[in-house]
Design a protein around this motif. Sequence first.
Motif, PDB file in Angstrom:
ATOM      1  N   ALA A   1     -46.079  35.754   1.150  1.00  0.00           N
ATOM      2  CA  ALA A   1     -45.763  37.004   1.419  1.00  0.00           C
ATOM      3  C   ALA A   1     -47.173  37.337   1.779  1.00  0.00           C
ATOM      4  CB  ALA A   1     -45.662  37.881   0.215  1.00  0.00           C
ATOM      5  N   LEU A   2     -47.354  38.345   2.769  1.00  0.00           N
ATOM      6  CA  LEU A   2     -48.521  38.817   3.735  1.00  0.00           C
ATOM      7  C   LEU A   2     -49.450  39.184   2.559  1.00  0.00           C
ATOM      8  CD1 LEU A   2     -49.593  38.791   6.615  1.00  0.00           C
ATOM      9  CD2 LEU A   2     -48.826  41.398   6.477  1.00  0.00           C
ATOM     10  N   LEU A   3     -50.844  38.637   2.628  1.00  0.00           N
ATOM     11  CA  LEU A   3     -51.875  39.008   1.897  1.00  0.00           C
ATOM     12  C   LEU A   3     -51.439  38.840   0.258  1.00  0.00           C
ATOM     13  CD1 LEU A   3     -53.185  42.173   3.615  1.00  0.00           C
ATOM     14  CD2 LEU A   3     -54.085  39.787   3.838  1.00  0.00           C
ATOM     15  N   ALA A   4     -50.701  37.830   0.177  1.00  0.00           N
ATOM     16  CA  ALA A   4     -50.285  37.685  -1.410  1.00  0.00           C
ATOM     17  C   ALA A   4     -49.601  38.786  -2.107  1.00  0.00           C
ATOM     18  CB  ALA A   4     -51.151  37.208  -2.172  1.00  0.00           C
ATOM     19  N   LYS A   5     -48.973  39.736  -1.267  1.00  0.00           N
ATOM     20  CA  LYS A   5     -48.461  41.007  -1.735  1.00  0.00           C
ATOM     21  C   LYS A   5     -46.654  40.620  -1.405  1.00  0.00           C
ATOM     22  CE  LYS A   5     -52.137  43.728  -1.169  1.00  0.00           C
ATOM     23  NZ  LYS A   5     -52.669  45.171  -0.529  1.00  0.00           N
ATOM     24  N   GLU A   6     -45.798  41.482  -2.014  1.00  0.00           N
ATOM     25  CA  GLU A   6     -44.619  41.302  -2.044  1.00  0.00           C
ATOM     26  C   GLU A   6     -44.243  42.415  -0.749  1.00  0.00           C
ATOM     27  OE1 GLU A   6     -42.428  39.315  -3.395  1.00  0.00           O
ATOM     28  OE2 GLU A   6     -43.912  38.861  -5.105  1.00  0.00           O
ATOM     29  N   THR A   7     -44.132  41.765   0.488  1.00  0.00           N
ATOM     30  CA  THR A   7     -43.814  42.632   1.667  1.00  0.00           C
ATOM     31  C   THR A   7     -42.415  42.354   2.105  1.00  0.00           C
ATOM     32  OG1 THR A   7     -44.748  40.996   2.786  1.00  0.00           O
ATOM     33  CG2 THR A   7     -46.294  42.607   2.153  1.00  0.00           C
ATOM     34  N   GLY A   8     -41.438  41.895   1.407  1.00  0.00           N
ATOM     35  CA  GLY A   8     -39.952  41.612   1.696  1.00  0.00           C
ATOM     36  C   GLY A   8     -40.115  40.358   2.446  1.00  0.00           C
ATOM     37  N   ALA A   9     -38.899  40.031   3.112  1.00  0.00           N
ATOM     38  CA  ALA A   9     -38.647  38.678   3.673  1.00  0.00           C
ATOM     39  C   ALA A   9     -39.317  38.303   5.170  1.00  0.00           C
ATOM     40  CB  ALA A   9     -37.254  38.457   3.811  1.00  0.00           C
ATOM     41  N   ALA A  10     -40.064  39.686   5.484  1.00  0.00           N
ATOM     42  CA  ALA A  10     -40.291  39.531   7.040  1.00  0.00           C
ATOM     43  C   ALA A  10     -41.440  38.508   7.273  1.00  0.00           C
ATOM     44  CB  ALA A  10     -40.947  40.752   7.373  1.00  0.00           C
ATOM     45  N   ALA A  11     -42.420  38.292   6.271  1.00  0.00           N
ATOM     46  CA  ALA A  11     -43.602  37.298   6.319  1.00  0.00           C
ATOM     47  C   ALA A  11     -42.930  36.077   6.115  1.00  0.00           C
ATOM     48  CB  ALA A  11     -44.729  37.724   5.323  1.00  0.00           C
ATOM     49  N   GLU A  12     -42.129  35.684   5.168  1.00  0.00           N
ATOM     50  CA  GLU A  12     -41.487  34.561   5.054  1.00  0.00           C
ATOM     51  C   GLU A  12     -40.573  33.968   6.196  1.00  0.00           C
ATOM     52  OE1 GLU A  12     -41.452  36.945   2.967  1.00  0.00           O
ATOM     53  OE2 GLU A  12     -41.576  36.579   1.164  1.00  0.00           O
ATOM     54  N   THR A  13     -39.804  35.009   6.590  1.00  0.00           N
ATOM     55  CA  THR A  13     -39.083  34.488   8.018  1.00  0.00           C
ATOM     56  C   THR A  13     -40.045  34.074   9.185  1.00  0.00           C
ATOM     57  OG1 THR A  13     -37.214  36.083   7.008  1.00  0.00           O
ATOM     58  CG2 THR A  13     -37.280  35.345   9.413  1.00  0.00           C
ATOM     59  N   ALA A  14     -41.041  34.981   9.400  1.00  0.00           N
ATOM     60  CA  ALA A  14     -41.996  34.712  10.423  1.00  0.00           C
ATOM     61  C   ALA A  14     -42.701  33.405  10.368  1.00  0.00           C
ATOM     62  CB  ALA A  14     -42.980  35.774  10.513  1.00  0.00           C
ATOM     63  N   ALA A  15     -43.016  33.116   8.868  1.00  0.00           N
ATOM     64  CA  ALA A  15     -43.599  31.736   8.772  1.00  0.00           C
ATOM     65  C   ALA A  15     -42.726  30.709   8.780  1.00  0.00           C
ATOM     66  CB  ALA A  15     -44.291  31.710   7.131  1.00  0.00           C
ATOM     67  N   ALA A  16     -41.411  30.714   8.518  1.00  0.00           N
ATOM     68  CA  ALA A  16     -40.484  29.746   8.581  1.00  0.00           C
ATOM     69  C   ALA A  16     -40.223  29.481  10.205  1.00  0.00           C
ATOM     70  CB  ALA A  16     -39.096  30.293   8.192  1.00  0.00           C
ATOM     71  N   ALA A  17     -40.071  30.457  10.829  1.00  0.00           N
ATOM     72  CA  ALA A  17     -39.863  30.344  12.517  1.00  0.00           C
ATOM     73  C   ALA A  17     -41.144  29.651  13.160  1.00  0.00           C
ATOM     74  CB  ALA A  17     -39.559  31.631  12.987  1.00  0.00           C
ATOM     75  N   LEU A  18     -42.271  30.048  12.755  1.00  0.00           N
ATOM     76  CA  LEU A  18     -43.578  29.649  13.288  1.00  0.00           C
ATOM     77  C   LEU A  18     -43.697  27.920  13.046  1.00  0.00           C
ATOM     78  CD1 LEU A  18     -45.996  32.705  12.950  1.00  0.00           C
ATOM     79  CD2 LEU A  18     -44.902  31.647  15.055  1.00  0.00           C
ATOM     80  N   TYR A  19     -43.499  27.791  11.641  1.00  0.00           N
ATOM     81  CA  TYR A  19     -43.909  26.204  11.315  1.00  0.00           C
ATOM     82  C   TYR A  19     -42.691  25.494  11.509  1.00  0.00           C
ATOM     83  CZ  TYR A  19     -48.228  27.993   9.211  1.00  0.00           C
ATOM     84  OH  TYR A  19     -49.413  28.606   9.050  1.00  0.00           O
ATOM     85  N   GLY A  20     -41.382  26.019  11.762  1.00  0.00           N
ATOM     86  CA  GLY A  20     -40.593  25.403  12.285  1.00  0.00           C
ATOM     87  C   GLY A  20     -40.553  24.793  13.751  1.00  0.00           C
ATOM     88  N   ALA A  21     -41.385  25.913  14.664  1.00  0.00           N
ATOM     89  CA  ALA A  21     -41.668  25.689  15.991  1.00  0.00           C
ATOM     90  C   ALA A  21     -42.730  24.533  16.020  1.00  0.00           C
ATOM     91  CB  ALA A  21     -42.073  26.985  16.586  1.00  0.00           C
ATOM     92  N   ALA A  22     -43.503  24.613  14.988  1.00  0.00           N
ATOM     93  CA  ALA A  22     -44.568  23.523  14.886  1.00  0.00           C
ATOM     94  C   ALA A  22     -44.037  22.023  14.522  1.00  0.00           C
ATOM     95  CB  ALA A  22     -45.719  23.916  13.851  1.00  0.00           C
ATOM     96  N   ALA A  23     -42.981  22.083  13.774  1.00  0.00           N
ATOM     97  CA  ALA A  23     -42.095  20.768  13.688  1.00  0.00           C
ATOM     98  C   ALA A  23     -41.700  20.573  14.908  1.00  0.00           C
ATOM     99  CB  ALA A  23     -41.298  20.793  12.569  1.00  0.00           C
ATOM    100  N   VAL A  24     -41.271  21.210  15.801  1.00  0.00           N
ATOM    101  CA  VAL A  24     -40.789  20.698  17.060  1.00  0.00           C
ATOM    102  C   VAL A  24     -41.746  20.173  17.855  1.00  0.00           C
ATOM    103  CG1 VAL A  24     -39.293  21.602  19.073  1.00  0.00           C
ATOM    104  CG2 VAL A  24     -38.855  22.428  17.007  1.00  0.00           C
ATOM    105  N   LEU A  25     -42.925  20.794  17.937  1.00  0.00           N
ATOM    106  CA  LEU A  25     -43.939  20.437  18.509  1.00  0.00           C
ATOM    107  C   LEU A  25     -44.374  18.926  18.249  1.00  0.00           C
ATOM    108  CD1 LEU A  25     -46.274  20.709  20.801  1.00  0.00           C
ATOM    109  CD2 LEU A  25     -47.598  21.990  18.959  1.00  0.00           C
ATOM    110  N   GLY A  26     -44.467  18.880  16.697  1.00  0.00           N
ATOM    111  CA  GLY A  26     -44.926  17.452  16.013  1.00  0.00           C
ATOM    112  C   GLY A  26     -43.856  16.455  16.830  1.00  0.00           C
ATOM    113  N   TYR A  27     -42.579  16.670  16.922  1.00  0.00           N
ATOM    114  CA  TYR A  27     -41.422  15.772  17.429  1.00  0.00           C
ATOM    115  C   TYR A  27     -41.735  15.250  18.714  1.00  0.00           C
ATOM    116  CZ  TYR A  27     -37.066  13.559  18.275  1.00  0.00           C
ATOM    117  OH  TYR A  27     -35.982  12.700  18.782  1.00  0.00           O
TER     118      TYR A  27
END
Length: 354
Positions: free
Chosen positions: A61-87
């Motif tokens: 969660a953003l700034l270690a606060k419960e901000t809903g799923a938006a921060a987690e979803t953004a992190a999943a998308a960004l680091y998923g794209a990073a995995a594609v770059l690593g491949y």
Amino acid sequence: MTPKRPLADRPTPRAARPSRSDRLSRSDLRSRAGRAALVWSLVYATGAALAALTGPAFGYALLAKETGAAAETAAAALYGAAAVLGYAMLRRPHAKRLSTAAWVVVALCLTSGFAALLSPLHLLFFLSRNQPAIDWAALVNQSLAVLGAVLWGYAALAHRRGAHGTCLHCGGHTPAPEAHRGTRAGLIAAAALVPYAALKTAWALGATLGFTGVGRPGVDPEYTSDLGILLYDHGVDVTAVLAVLGMVLALALTRPWGRRLPRLPLLALGWAGAGALAPFGAFLAATGVLAWTGSADLDLADHAPWVFVVAYGGFSCYGLALGRATLLYQRAARRACDHCRSRPRVTSARRGGG
């Protein structure tokens, strides 16, 4: 008698040509770095996706606060794209632009784990009263992000060197001369902390310069530990002592006596201090400027605006100068690469009359 062959027509000595095992080791080193970054990205992105789907933030969660799923979803998308770059880096080892994009992932990881660079401040939880509880899930998550920055930095460096055909171990660079070890940067870093250390020491000795409130500046009995109050009563401010240690670190990176100290701890402390204090000091300095000019009505906790600009803002100058000193120390302390040293240089220049 067999005629002598011109120098340019002679075959390259076998010792000067990379052996098959050497070529395989270079390729294996680069692929190991790329695979480590890829696996880390998949694991970190999967954790973010689980946090978005199941509810617990797991520190995403953003700034270690419960901000809903938006921060987690953004992190999943960004680091998923990073995995594609690593491949892609594993599949296209000679694409130079991919290593450039990898440094963007390094910056992303440092952004996610920035608070972990300030983790020594969590010691206040054990040394002070009324400190908020440590969010251990967020701290572990941020530490993993810093680890990801290290892995991606190594993968980006290995991919770039492989794409350019330079040594994967040292990049083909030679150690910098001893005369260019950044003495000026070390002195600037040490001088930047002098106003802060002097002001906090003056407060501990009873002065109230720059303090507009009631009571003793620099110490709050409601939050300061008994040990901190005891030292303060004897004119010793703990944070001033830490500032002096920061000066010693900057000088150790730039003075000859620092070469007798362990290299890796100096580099780790130098880069961590530079990365944490440069933006932190810039934020405090900007806060002081806004309050000083009247552009914003900010709560400065009974401190004069110039204290934030001059004393606290010096952290930014210290961080920048410390980063410069650390970089120059790293270059000067670089040892000769055994892999490059074991290969004799062959100069096959055509001399006249061939």
